[in-house]
Design a protein around this motif. Structure first.
Motif, PDB file in Angstrom:
ATOM      1  N   ASP A 152     -33.743  -4.917  -4.097  1.00 36.46           N
ATOM      2  CA  ASP A 152     -32.651  -4.044  -4.257  1.00 36.46           C
ATOM      3  C   ASP A 152     -31.472  -4.829  -4.802  1.00 36.46           C
ATOM      4  O   ASP A 152     -31.101  -5.764  -4.070  1.00 36.46           O
ATOM      5  CB  ASP A 152     -32.387  -3.031  -3.246  1.00 36.46           C
ATOM      6  N   GLU A 153     -30.932  -4.395  -5.696  1.00 34.86           N
ATOM      7  CA  GLU A 153     -29.625  -4.896  -6.159  1.00 34.86           C
ATOM      8  C   GLU A 153     -28.343  -4.219  -5.955  1.00 34.86           C
ATOM      9  O   GLU A 153     -28.452  -2.763  -6.334  1.00 34.86           O
ATOM     10  CB  GLU A 153     -29.758  -5.288  -7.463  1.00 34.86           C
ATOM     11  N   GLY A 154     -27.539  -4.632  -5.413  1.00 33.29           N
ATOM     12  CA  GLY A 154     -26.312  -3.560  -4.969  1.00 33.29           C
ATOM     13  C   GLY A 154     -25.015  -4.176  -6.198  1.00 33.29           C
ATOM     14  O   GLY A 154     -24.949  -5.176  -6.595  1.00 33.29           O
ATOM     15  N   LYS A 155     -24.182  -2.949  -6.474  1.00 37.47           N
ATOM     16  CA  LYS A 155     -23.182  -3.132  -7.480  1.00 37.47           C
ATOM     17  C   LYS A 155     -21.957  -2.667  -6.921  1.00 37.47           C
ATOM     18  O   LYS A 155     -22.004  -1.645  -6.453  1.00 37.47           O
ATOM     19  CB  LYS A 155     -23.617  -2.573  -8.709  1.00 37.47           C
ATOM     20  N   ILE A 156     -20.984  -3.331  -7.224  1.00 34.42           N
ATOM     21  CA  ILE A 156     -19.471  -2.713  -6.907  1.00 34.42           C
ATOM     22  C   ILE A 156     -18.737  -2.932  -8.002  1.00 34.42           C
ATOM     23  O   ILE A 156     -18.584  -3.899  -8.691  1.00 34.42           O
ATOM     24  CB  ILE A 156     -19.043  -3.423  -5.692  1.00 34.42           C
ATOM     25  N   ILE A 157     -18.136  -1.938  -8.354  1.00 30.96           N
ATOM     26  CA  ILE A 157     -17.175  -1.989  -9.555  1.00 30.96           C
ATOM     27  C   ILE A 157     -15.829  -1.445  -9.044  1.00 30.96           C
ATOM     28  O   ILE A 157     -15.551  -0.322  -8.383  1.00 30.96           O
ATOM     29  CB  ILE A 157     -17.644  -0.884 -10.657  1.00 30.96           C
ATOM     30  N   ILE A 158     -14.708  -2.146  -9.338  1.00 27.31           N
ATOM     31  CA  ILE A 158     -13.472  -1.874  -8.820  1.00 27.31           C
ATOM     32  C   ILE A 158     -12.595  -1.812 -10.418  1.00 27.31           C
ATOM     33  O   ILE A 158     -12.514  -2.819 -10.935  1.00 27.31           O
ATOM     34  CB  ILE A 158     -12.690  -2.932  -8.180  1.00 27.31           C
ATOM     35  N   ASP A 159     -12.069  -0.717 -10.415  1.00 22.65           N
ATOM     36  CA  ASP A 159     -10.963  -0.350 -11.500  1.00 22.65           C
ATOM     37  C   ASP A 159      -9.600  -0.504 -11.027  1.00 22.65           C
ATOM     38  O   ASP A 159      -9.237   0.362  -9.878  1.00 22.65           O
ATOM     39  CB  ASP A 159     -11.425   0.792 -12.303  1.00 22.65           C
ATOM     40  N   ALA A 160      -8.677  -0.800 -11.746  1.00 17.71           N
ATOM     41  CA  ALA A 160      -7.415  -0.756 -11.666  1.00 17.71           C
ATOM     42  C   ALA A 160      -6.820   0.288 -12.573  1.00 17.71           C
ATOM     43  O   ALA A 160      -7.055   0.137 -13.843  1.00 17.71           O
ATOM     44  CB  ALA A 160      -6.504  -1.967 -11.653  1.00 17.71           C
ATOM     45  N   LEU A 161      -6.408   1.371 -12.260  1.00 16.70           N
ATOM     46  CA  LEU A 161      -5.812   2.472 -13.350  1.00 16.70           C
ATOM     47  C   LEU A 161      -4.377   2.885 -13.270  1.00 16.70           C
ATOM     48  O   LEU A 161      -3.683   2.677 -12.056  1.00 16.70           O
ATOM     49  CB  LEU A 161      -6.621   3.924 -12.749  1.00 16.70           C
ATOM     50  N   SER A 211       0.768  -1.071   0.051  1.00 17.39           N
ATOM     51  CA  SER A 211       0.084   0.172   0.124  1.00 17.39           C
ATOM     52  C   SER A 211       0.790   1.138  -0.234  1.00 17.39           C
ATOM     53  O   SER A 211       1.935   1.323   0.495  1.00 17.39           O
ATOM     54  CB  SER A 211      -0.830  -0.129   1.131  1.00 17.39           C
ATOM     55  N   ALA A 212       0.406   2.334  -0.672  1.00 19.66           N
ATOM     56  CA  ALA A 212       1.041   3.566  -0.840  1.00 19.66           C
ATOM     57  C   ALA A 212       0.338   4.711  -0.665  1.00 19.66           C
ATOM     58  O   ALA A 212      -1.081   4.459  -1.329  1.00 19.66           O
ATOM     59  CB  ALA A 212       2.179   3.485  -2.044  1.00 19.66           C
ATOM     60  N   GLU A 213       0.727   5.814  -0.782  1.00 19.30           N
ATOM     61  CA  GLU A 213      -0.082   6.990  -0.923  1.00 19.30           C
ATOM     62  C   GLU A 213      -0.423   7.210  -2.578  1.00 19.30           C
ATOM     63  O   GLU A 213       0.500   6.718  -3.386  1.00 19.30           O
ATOM     64  CB  GLU A 213       0.658   8.362  -0.698  1.00 19.30           C
ATOM     65  N   LYS A 214      -1.641   7.891  -3.036  1.00 20.47           N
ATOM     66  CA  LYS A 214      -1.679   8.037  -4.281  1.00 20.47           C
ATOM     67  C   LYS A 214      -0.710   8.604  -5.228  1.00 20.47           C
ATOM     68  O   LYS A 214      -0.647   8.077  -6.399  1.00 20.47           O
ATOM     69  CB  LYS A 214      -3.119   8.724  -4.204  1.00 20.47           C
ATOM     70  N   SER A 215       0.049   9.420  -4.601  1.00 20.32           N
ATOM     71  CA  SER A 215       0.921  10.007  -5.668  1.00 20.32           C
ATOM     72  C   SER A 215       2.127   9.273  -5.429  1.00 20.32           C
ATOM     73  O   SER A 215       3.125   9.549  -6.649  1.00 20.32           O
ATOM     74  CB  SER A 215       1.517  11.405  -4.789  1.00 20.32           C
ATOM     75  N   ASP A 216       2.439   8.102  -4.863  1.00 21.08           N
ATOM     76  CA  ASP A 216       3.659   7.395  -4.840  1.00 21.08           C
ATOM     77  C   ASP A 216       3.239   5.976  -5.301  1.00 21.08           C
ATOM     78  O   ASP A 216       4.158   5.106  -5.767  1.00 21.08           O
ATOM     79  CB  ASP A 216       4.276   7.006  -3.471  1.00 21.08           C
ATOM     80  N   ALA A 217       2.144   5.702  -5.691  1.00 20.04           N
ATOM     81  CA  ALA A 217       1.595   4.433  -5.992  1.00 20.04           C
ATOM     82  C   ALA A 217       1.778   4.233  -7.629  1.00 20.04           C
ATOM     83  O   ALA A 217       1.796   4.908  -8.475  1.00 20.04           O
ATOM     84  CB  ALA A 217       0.050   4.499  -5.787  1.00 20.04           C
ATOM     85  N   ASP A 218       2.241   2.659  -7.686  1.00 19.61           N
ATOM     86  CA  ASP A 218       2.352   2.284  -9.138  1.00 19.61           C
ATOM     87  C   ASP A 218       1.021   2.072  -9.971  1.00 19.61           C
ATOM     88  O   ASP A 218       0.953   2.431 -11.146  1.00 19.61           O
ATOM     89  CB  ASP A 218       3.001   1.000  -9.318  1.00 19.61           C
ATOM     90  N   PHE A 219      -0.209   2.009  -9.402  1.00 25.68           N
ATOM     91  CA  PHE A 219      -1.390   1.950  -9.988  1.00 25.68           C
ATOM     92  C   PHE A 219      -2.371   2.162  -8.591  1.00 25.68           C
ATOM     93  O   PHE A 219      -1.990   2.307  -7.466  1.00 25.68           O
ATOM     94  CB  PHE A 219      -1.768   0.665 -10.674  1.00 25.68           C
ATOM     95  N   ILE A 220      -3.723   2.787  -9.236  1.00 30.25           N
ATOM     96  CA  ILE A 220      -4.629   3.080  -8.255  1.00 30.25           C
ATOM     97  C   ILE A 220      -5.773   2.063  -8.360  1.00 30.25           C
ATOM     98  O   ILE A 220      -6.331   1.810  -9.327  1.00 30.25           O
ATOM     99  CB  ILE A 220      -5.355   4.365  -8.797  1.00 30.25           C
ATOM    100  N   MET A 221      -6.430   1.473  -7.244  1.00 30.34           N
ATOM    101  CA  MET A 221      -7.687   0.962  -7.296  1.00 30.34           C
ATOM    102  C   MET A 221      -8.672   1.770  -6.929  1.00 30.34           C
ATOM    103  O   MET A 221      -8.777   2.470  -5.846  1.00 30.34           O
ATOM    104  CB  MET A 221      -7.301  -0.146  -5.975  1.00 30.34           C
ATOM    105  N   LEU A 222      -9.813   2.147  -7.995  1.00 32.74           N
ATOM    106  CA  LEU A 222     -10.883   2.723  -7.631  1.00 32.74           C
ATOM    107  C   LEU A 222     -12.055   2.118  -7.654  1.00 32.74           C
ATOM    108  O   LEU A 222     -12.311   1.291  -8.482  1.00 32.74           O
ATOM    109  CB  LEU A 222     -10.911   3.915  -8.841  1.00 32.74           C
TER     110      LEU A 222
END
Length: 181
Positions: free
Chosen positions: A124-133, A71-82
């Motif tokens: 009700d249907e829940g949805k989670i979307i995880i993107d690696a950027l 885990s790293a700060e956003k500015s130091d990360a190789d990629f972002i999990m959004l």
């Protein structure tokens, strides 16, 4: 002996009744090898539960650490999990067939008719979307989407366990440090 078989069968039936659906996709041209650190980022939605969002972020972090990333700060990360969450109201129509008989006063049947009966179920249907950027250009190189009927839990521990289960299923296809996608 019979009790153990019954319990095992019941567990398989309950597992088979899960409404959780997970789909993932990735860019086959993206090189996962140099990735070492990540940051989890999520938008705080108006009216959304920040408690649930922080639990999802914690579950993503936990799973990515298990895969060998740090885990790293956003500015130091190789990629972002959004990740994003959404709740949609759904309607399911089920048609059931019932037999109606016509009987005179003497008790003899003159005939029967089968009629369709429709039942509307709302949920009700829940949805989670995880993107690696990739932070260079904010391009998505991996995505997972899960959908499930919203469930009711009695304790926070049950909610946390469920979120961990869903996020674990979603990140199953994300490559570890030594695995291909």
């Amino acid at each position: 002996m019979y009790r153990a078989v019954f319990l095992l069968t019941l567990l398989f039936l309950l597992a088979g009744c899960s409404s959780l659906q997970v789909k993932s996709d990735y860019d086959p041209d993206f090189d996962f090898e140099p990735l070492a650190s990540f940051a989890v980022v999520y938008p705080v939605t108006h009216g959304g539960s920040t408690l649930t969002q922080s639990r999802i972020a914690d579950a993503i972090t936990e799973q990515m650490l298990r895969k060998g990333y740090r885990s790293a700060e956003k500015s130091d990360a190789d990629f972002i999990m959004l990740f994003h969450t959404d709740i949609t109201s759904k309607k399911q129509i089920i048609t059931d067939y019932r037999t109606v008989g016509f009987y005179p006063y003497y008790g003899y049947a003159y005939g029967t008719v089968t009629v369709p009966v429709q039942h509307d179920y709302y949920y009700d249907e829940g949805k989670i979307i995880i993107d690696a950027l990739n932070p260079d250009g904010n391009r998505i190189f991996w995505r997972a989407v899960s959908t499930d009927r919203l469930k009711t839990f009695d304790t926070p521990d049950e909610r946390i366990a469920y979120i961990r289960n869903v996020v674990g299923a979603m990140l199953e296809s994300f490559p570890g440090k030594s695995k291909e996608p």
